[in-house]
Design an enzyme around this catalytic site. Structure first.
Site, mmCIF file in Angstrom:
data_model
loop_
_atom_site.group_PDB
_atom_site.id
_atom_site.type_symbol
_atom_site.label_atom_id
_atom_site.label_comp_id
_atom_site.label_asym_id
_atom_site.label_seq_id
_atom_site.Cartn_x
_atom_site.Cartn_y
_atom_site.Cartn_z
ATOM 1 N N CYS A 2 0.816 -1.206 0.000
ATOM 2 C CA CYS A 2 0.000 0.000 0.000
ATOM 3 C C CYS A 2 0.857 1.266 0.000
ATOM 4 O O CYS A 2 1.960 1.272 0.550
ATOM 5 C CB CYS A 2 -0.863 0.037 1.243
ATOM 6 S SG CYS A 2 -1.794 -1.450 1.511
ATOM 7 N N ARG A 27 4.904 -0.207 -6.238
ATOM 8 C CA ARG A 27 4.970 -1.047 -5.030
ATOM 9 C C ARG A 27 3.979 -2.209 -5.094
ATOM 10 O O ARG A 27 4.042 -3.112 -4.284
ATOM 11 C CB ARG A 27 4.650 -0.192 -3.798
ATOM 12 C CG ARG A 27 5.701 0.860 -3.520
ATOM 13 C CD ARG A 27 5.207 1.844 -2.486
ATOM 14 N NE ARG A 27 4.953 1.222 -1.213
ATOM 15 C CZ ARG A 27 5.760 1.296 -0.166
ATOM 16 N NH1 ARG A 27 6.874 1.982 -0.252
ATOM 17 N NH2 ARG A 27 5.458 0.715 0.967
ATOM 18 N N TRP A 73 -3.174 -2.676 -1.348
ATOM 19 C CA TRP A 73 -2.811 -4.054 -1.687
ATOM 20 C C TRP A 73 -3.566 -4.905 -0.688
ATOM 21 O O TRP A 73 -3.283 -4.866 0.508
ATOM 22 C CB TRP A 73 -1.300 -4.206 -1.545
ATOM 23 C CG TRP A 73 -0.714 -5.443 -2.114
ATOM 24 C CD1 TRP A 73 -0.435 -5.691 -3.435
ATOM 25 C CD2 TRP A 73 -0.286 -6.614 -1.402
ATOM 26 N NE1 TRP A 73 0.130 -6.928 -3.575
ATOM 27 C CE2 TRP A 73 0.245 -7.529 -2.350
ATOM 28 C CE3 TRP A 73 -0.284 -6.993 -0.061
ATOM 29 C CZ2 TRP A 73 0.751 -8.769 -2.013
ATOM 30 C CZ3 TRP A 73 0.227 -8.243 0.283
ATOM 31 C CH2 TRP A 73 0.732 -9.115 -0.683
ATOM 32 N N ASN A 99 -1.921 1.948 6.052
ATOM 33 C CA ASN A 99 -1.097 0.805 5.638
ATOM 34 C C ASN A 99 -0.833 -0.016 6.887
ATOM 35 O O ASN A 99 -0.612 0.557 7.959
ATOM 36 C CB ASN A 99 0.259 1.263 5.088
ATOM 37 C CG ASN A 99 0.127 2.017 3.787
ATOM 38 O OD1 ASN A 99 -0.945 2.054 3.184
ATOM 39 N ND2 ASN A 99 1.216 2.632 3.360
ATOM 40 N N GLY A 100 -0.775 -1.335 6.727
ATOM 41 C CA GLY A 100 -0.502 -2.184 7.890
ATOM 42 C C GLY A 100 -1.711 -3.050 8.200
ATOM 43 O O GLY A 100 -2.631 -3.168 7.383
ATOM 44 N N GLU A 485 18.528 -16.848 -8.211
ATOM 45 C CA GLU A 485 18.044 -15.518 -8.579
ATOM 46 C C GLU A 485 17.504 -15.523 -10.011
ATOM 47 O O GLU A 485 16.482 -14.900 -10.299
ATOM 48 C CB GLU A 485 19.187 -14.497 -8.391
ATOM 49 C CG GLU A 485 18.918 -13.098 -8.903
ATOM 50 C CD GLU A 485 17.734 -12.397 -8.241
ATOM 51 O OE1 GLU A 485 17.146 -12.930 -7.289
ATOM 52 O OE2 GLU A 485 17.375 -11.310 -8.736
ATOM 53 N N LYS A 489 13.706 -14.550 -11.001
ATOM 54 C CA LYS A 489 13.345 -13.468 -11.939
ATOM 55 C C LYS A 489 12.379 -13.980 -12.984
ATOM 56 O O LYS A 489 11.396 -13.330 -13.317
ATOM 57 C CB LYS A 489 14.579 -12.917 -12.663
ATOM 58 C CG LYS A 489 15.469 -11.906 -11.998
ATOM 59 C CD LYS A 489 14.847 -10.617 -11.576
ATOM 60 C CE LYS A 489 14.176 -10.755 -10.240
ATOM 61 N NZ LYS A 489 14.853 -10.328 -9.059
ATOM 62 N N GLU A 492 8.925 -14.524 -11.474
ATOM 63 C CA GLU A 492 8.251 -13.277 -11.091
ATOM 64 C C GLU A 492 7.656 -12.538 -12.267
ATOM 65 O O GLU A 492 6.535 -12.062 -12.202
ATOM 66 C CB GLU A 492 9.266 -12.320 -10.446
ATOM 67 C CG GLU A 492 9.574 -12.595 -9.026
ATOM 68 C CD GLU A 492 10.579 -11.592 -8.503
ATOM 69 O OE1 GLU A 492 10.253 -10.903 -7.542
ATOM 70 O OE2 GLU A 492 11.689 -11.490 -9.058
ATOM 71 N N HIS A 508 20.675 -36.474 -8.116
ATOM 72 C CA HIS A 508 20.097 -37.125 -6.933
ATOM 73 C C HIS A 508 18.572 -37.070 -6.943
ATOM 74 O O HIS A 508 17.941 -37.212 -5.901
ATOM 75 C CB HIS A 508 20.651 -36.482 -5.656
ATOM 76 C CG HIS A 508 22.134 -36.682 -5.504
ATOM 77 N ND1 HIS A 508 22.693 -37.916 -5.291
ATOM 78 C CD2 HIS A 508 23.166 -35.810 -5.578
ATOM 79 C CE1 HIS A 508 24.014 -37.799 -5.221
ATOM 80 N NE2 HIS A 508 24.319 -36.526 -5.398
ATOM 81 N N LYS A 605 6.286 -4.372 -4.034
ATOM 82 C CA LYS A 605 7.703 -4.003 -4.001
ATOM 83 C C LYS A 605 8.301 -4.091 -2.610
ATOM 84 O O LYS A 605 9.357 -4.644 -2.422
ATOM 85 C CB LYS A 605 7.870 -2.594 -4.580
ATOM 86 C CG LYS A 605 9.325 -2.138 -4.671
ATOM 87 C CD LYS A 605 10.092 -2.895 -5.721
ATOM 88 C CE LYS A 605 11.533 -2.462 -5.821
ATOM 89 N NZ LYS A 605 12.328 -3.483 -6.504
HETATM 90 C C1 F6R Z 1 12.439 -9.998 -6.174
HETATM 91 C C2 F6R Z 1 12.167 -9.005 -5.159
HETATM 92 C C3 F6R Z 1 11.843 -9.492 -3.783
HETATM 93 C C4 F6R Z 1 12.607 -8.638 -2.771
HETATM 94 C C5 F6R Z 1 12.203 -9.000 -1.333
HETATM 95 C C6 F6R Z 1 12.988 -8.207 -0.313
HETATM 96 O O1 F6R Z 1 12.677 -9.435 -7.423
HETATM 97 O O2 F6R Z 1 12.193 -7.854 -5.420
HETATM 98 O O3 F6R Z 1 12.134 -10.848 -3.618
HETATM 99 O O4 F6R Z 1 13.976 -8.834 -2.980
HETATM 100 O O5 F6R Z 1 10.831 -8.776 -1.151
HETATM 101 O O6 F6R Z 1 12.810 -6.842 -0.484
HETATM 102 P P1 F6R Z 1 13.803 -5.792 0.159
HETATM 103 O O7 F6R Z 1 15.112 -5.956 -0.528
HETATM 104 O O8 F6R Z 1 13.179 -4.453 -0.110
HETATM 105 O O9 F6R Z 1 13.903 -6.124 1.605
#
Ligand code: F6R
Length: 610
Positions: A2, A27, A73, A99-100, A485, A489, A492, A508, A605
């Site tokens: 949010c 976000r 959100w 938010n929260g 990673e 990606k 996602e 295995h 985000k």
């Molecule tokens: C993946 C991504 C998330 C963040 C995770 C931690 O592309 O962006 O997996 O890495 O939510 O976020 P931060 O780094 O803001 O603590």
């Protein structure tokens, strides 16, 4: 997650709120809304869906000098017009955004309903605004304080009252609230992106702090003064945000994701600026206040983070262990915080977070600190909560707008290299190795540029494989976090299922999945394990599985269906370079499949709720 934005001052707040909401769209959200005070009444416009859908419903002539806006959100209640914020009290004089999560919302709601209040939404937030309308008469801040005394949970709140239209009252507990200081105008936000076009001077509220924000200034106070909640002088906390104006625009790129992938060479230069000490072959890290003696006492390093920050931490732990010879590992902060971890005084904890607001990482930091442990932060957003909780290293990567993290992964790895250099040169890393890593770091931006030149090739590979239902990503040693990673990606942004494995583990069990329609991406650094990686490729090929190999040195022709060549650096830094084609693969697969590249479904985000 949010987003909050608010304005009070002489200008029309509507375009400021809409622009602010557009800036926090990244976000992740599923509905939006604004509330303004106009001609003595509150007007609310809110709608499920994208910001432009809410904007399309706005009347042509809408003008106000005070207003608040929100991107939601969904947590309590599905995304809908009714559940969108702001929420109004029954009289329609009060509008509130939040938010929260209010944890005792169910009980509070039941007691309000018993008093005859009719709820219009399923949200936890709506209880706050009804409680406010029932509070003892007084200034808005006094009424909010009385309400917050009844509430258990986390919040970043902004509220306006048509009967007191000279103020926005905000409060924070576990969810960021920022006050932006302008010239005879003031802003509030949950994220500096929302207001940075209008002011660069901001103050982050502390947990347990609230503020009355008026056009001419602001004052802060403790939410609960009786609990000894003394609030420090906010002006001492004022920070200047020095983002370049273009940082929040896509520039010539089609998406923020593509822009941020291409920004990596520049982001690395910024992460290195002023931090290399050629003379002593070490690094200068202003935020790392460990003395040489304290460094000698470190017995272990534990890195904590979530998602891509966790994978970057895993890579970082590997780099630290090889550069310092201090046993190091990484753990997901979301698990760590719940397992009553044993905290030891000679362990150095490192929290990694782009946003500096991820609740699981923040809670892990607080758990370590509460038990007397020492935590460093590797954080991108200046002034964010985790950055304020610990000493540490700022990444200076600039704003990362795309939900999927790319440039910050790379900058984090560079920060670990600098930290490894600093700790290592006090411990076991000789000057020749220090120099070698420094030269590698200096040459890194150019090598990343070369790796980015694989974009066209990666676009072709993405075309070939994007319609597959599943993929493997494999790597060994420091290549394994890159495989994790890379798979993350792809999942996602393209929604193609991908799974990462240590190449050594393939035989295995998981190799049973390999077939002609199950491609495998191999991360293949030119290191002592290269031959072993090549035998993993042979095992996949023997089962007719297509192979995409990202390599630093050509391998036998025909061994891989697609060979992606990137430059070689130092062994500690090679994984950083090998990661870039995987980012490009994910980006182009998402394009090929027509996905919402910058705001993938279901993702947020900065994850500020549990
Ligand atoms: C993946 C991504 C998330 C963040 C995770 C931690 O592309 O962006 O997996 O890495 O939510 O976020 P931060 O780094 O803001 O603590």
């Amino acid at each position: 997650m949010c987003g909050i934005v608010g304005y009070i001052g002489p200008k029309d707040c509507v375009p400021i709120l809409l622009e602010g909401l557009a800036r926090v769209e990244y976000r992740g959200y599923d509905s939006t809304g604004i509330a303004i005070v106009s001609s003595g009444t509150i007007k609310v416009h809110k709608k499920k869906g994208k910001l432009r859908e809410m904007e399309a419903t706005l009347p042509k002539r809408l003008f106000a000098k005070i207003g608040i806006g929100h991107t939601r959100w969904a947590t309590h209640g599905e995304p809908s017009d009714a559940n969108a914020h702001p929420h109004l009290d029954t009289s329609g004089h009060l509008a509130l955004i939040h938010n929260g999560i209010i944890e005792n919302a169910t009980e509070l709601r039941a007691s309000l309903e018993a008093q005859g209040i009719v709820f219009r939404s399923e949200t936890d937030t709506e209880v706050l605004v009804h409680l406010l309308s029932l509070a003892e008469p007084g200034d808005l801040e006094d009424r909010l304080r009385a309400v917050l005394a009844l509430v258990v949970g986390t919040y970043g709140i902004a509220v306006i009252d048509a009967n007191q239209p000279d103020r926005i009252v905000v409060a924070r507990n576990g969810s960021p609230v920022i006050i932006g200081i302008g010239d005879k105008e003031m802003f509030v936000a949950s994220d500096v992106s929302a207001i940075v076009r209008h002011t660069q001077q901001v103050i982050h509220l502390e947990d347990g702090e609230m503020a009355v924000v008026q056009a001419g200034g602001y004052r802060t106070m403790a939410v609960d003064p009786s609990a000894g909640g003394v609030v420090s002088d906010p002006s001492a906390r004022m920070i200047t945000i020095n983002w370049s104006v273009g940082a929040l625009d896509k520039g010539p790129y089609a998406h923020f994701l593509q822009k941020e992938i291409h920004e990596q060479p520049a982001a690395v230069e910024r992460a290195l600026r002023g931090r290399i000490d050629d003379r002593h072959a070490t690094a200068h890290l202003g935020g790392v206040t460990l003395s040489a003696r304290e460094v000698l006492d470190i017995r272990r390093i534990k890195v904590l983070g979530c998602g891509s920050a966790y994978y970057a931490g895993m890579l970082g732990a590997g780099m630290l262990e090889s550069m310092t010879r201090i046993p190091s590992d990484a753990e997901s902060a979301s698990e760590f915080r719940y397992r009553n971890p044993v905290i030891e005084r000679d362990v150095l904890y490192i929290a990694v977070s782009q946003s500096g607001e991820t609740i699981d990482t923040l809670m892990a930091v607080q758990e370590v600190k509460r038990k007397g442990g020492r935590v460093l932060g590797i954080v991108n957003v200046v002034g964010s909560t985790i950055a304020r909780e610990c000493d540490g290293i700022y990444l200076h990567a600039g704003p990362e707008v795309s939900v999927a993290s790319t440039k910050v992964f790379t900058s984090t790895a560079v920060a670990f290299a600098l930290l490894g250099l600093y700790l290592g040169r006090i411990r076991d890393l000789g000057p020749a190795d220090g120099k070698r890593i420094i030269e590698g770091l200096k040459a890194l931006p150019g090598k990343l540029e070369e790796a980015l030149a694989t974009e066209e090739q990666m676009a072709q590979i993405a075309k070939k494989y994007a319609h597959t239902s599943s993929m493997f990503y494999i790597g060994r040693g420091l290549g394994y976090p890159i495989a994790l990673e890379g798979a993350q990606k792809l999942k996602e942004v393209s929604y193609v299922h991908a799974e990462a494995y240590q190449a050594s583990e393939l035989k295995h069990g998981p190799i049973a999945l390999v077939s002609p329609d199950f491609p495998t991406v191999v991360v293949l650094p030119d290191d002592h394990l290269a031959e072993k990686n090549i035998s993993s490729i042979q095992q996949v090929r023997a089962r007719k599985g297509p192979v995409i190999a990202v390599v630093q040195k050509a391998i036998t022709e025909g061994l891989a269906d697609d060979l992606v060549l990137v430059p070689k650096s130092e062994p500690e830094l090679d994984p950083i370079i090998l990661n870039l084609p995987l980012q490009l693969l994910a980006y182009h697969a998402a394009l090929e499949l027509g996905r919402d590249v910058d705001q993938p479904r279901n993702l947020a985000k900065s994850v500020t709720v549990e």
